[in-house]
Design a protein around this motif. Structure first.
Motif: not given
Length: 161
Positions: A63-68, A73-78, A151-154
């Motif tokens: 559950k925690k992994g799926a939320q992360q 957006g996350t790729i851009g923040n890398i 993932a993009n919804g997260n």
């Protein structure tokens, strides 16, 4: 990467994509290496990055992994906030290694799925029907689209929720 505080008390290990509170003073070293050493260090970096990603991949199914999970957006923040050649290429290498690993997973519509079907044909000597291949590929495609949307919804939920 290991960051060590000036006082030498705290060590921080940062692997993959992770946020942590770093100390104000970070001691950095700049090491010049030749072509052969840079190739060796590049292979070592790639190997250990892939190793850590594969070892941590099982957490996606929690559950925690799926939320992360993160999307574009996350790729851009890398990538680093300010321009840094090394940070740029390390981030690019990380994304490339992750994409390569994901592509060889045995999911229909990815290369790993095609290899899985080819291995089946080699072992049994029977070709799978075109209808089955088409259905499996469509199911794999929809699973991938669902994963991208999730993932993009997260990312959207983290940004606005």
């Amino acid at each position: 990467f290991f960051f060590q505080a000036e006082d030498g008390i705290r060590d921080y290990k940062v692997t993959g994509v992770q946020t942590c509170a770093l100390p104000i003073y970070i001691r950095t070293t700049n090491q010049k290496v030749g072509l052969a050493d840079s190739i060796i260090q590049g292979f070592e970096y790639g190997y250990w990055t892939l190793y850590e990603y594969v070892a941590g991949f099982k957490y996606i199914f929690t559950k925690k992994g799926a939320q992360q999970l993160g999307g574009f957006g996350t790729i851009g923040n890398i990538f680093p906030a300010t321009w840094d050649w090394k940070g740029f290429w390390l981030s690019t290498a990380l994304i490339s290694i992750i994409l390569a690993f994901m592509n060889v997973l045995p999911i229909p519509a990815l290369d790993g799925g095609h290899v899985m079907f080819l291995l089946y044909e080699m072992i049994t000597g029977k070709k799978l029907s075109d209808k089955f291949m088409e259905t499996a590929t469509m199911i794999g495609f929809f699973l991938l689209i669902a994963l991208v949307l999730y993932a993009n919804g997260n990312d959207l939920f983290r940004a606005f929720g």
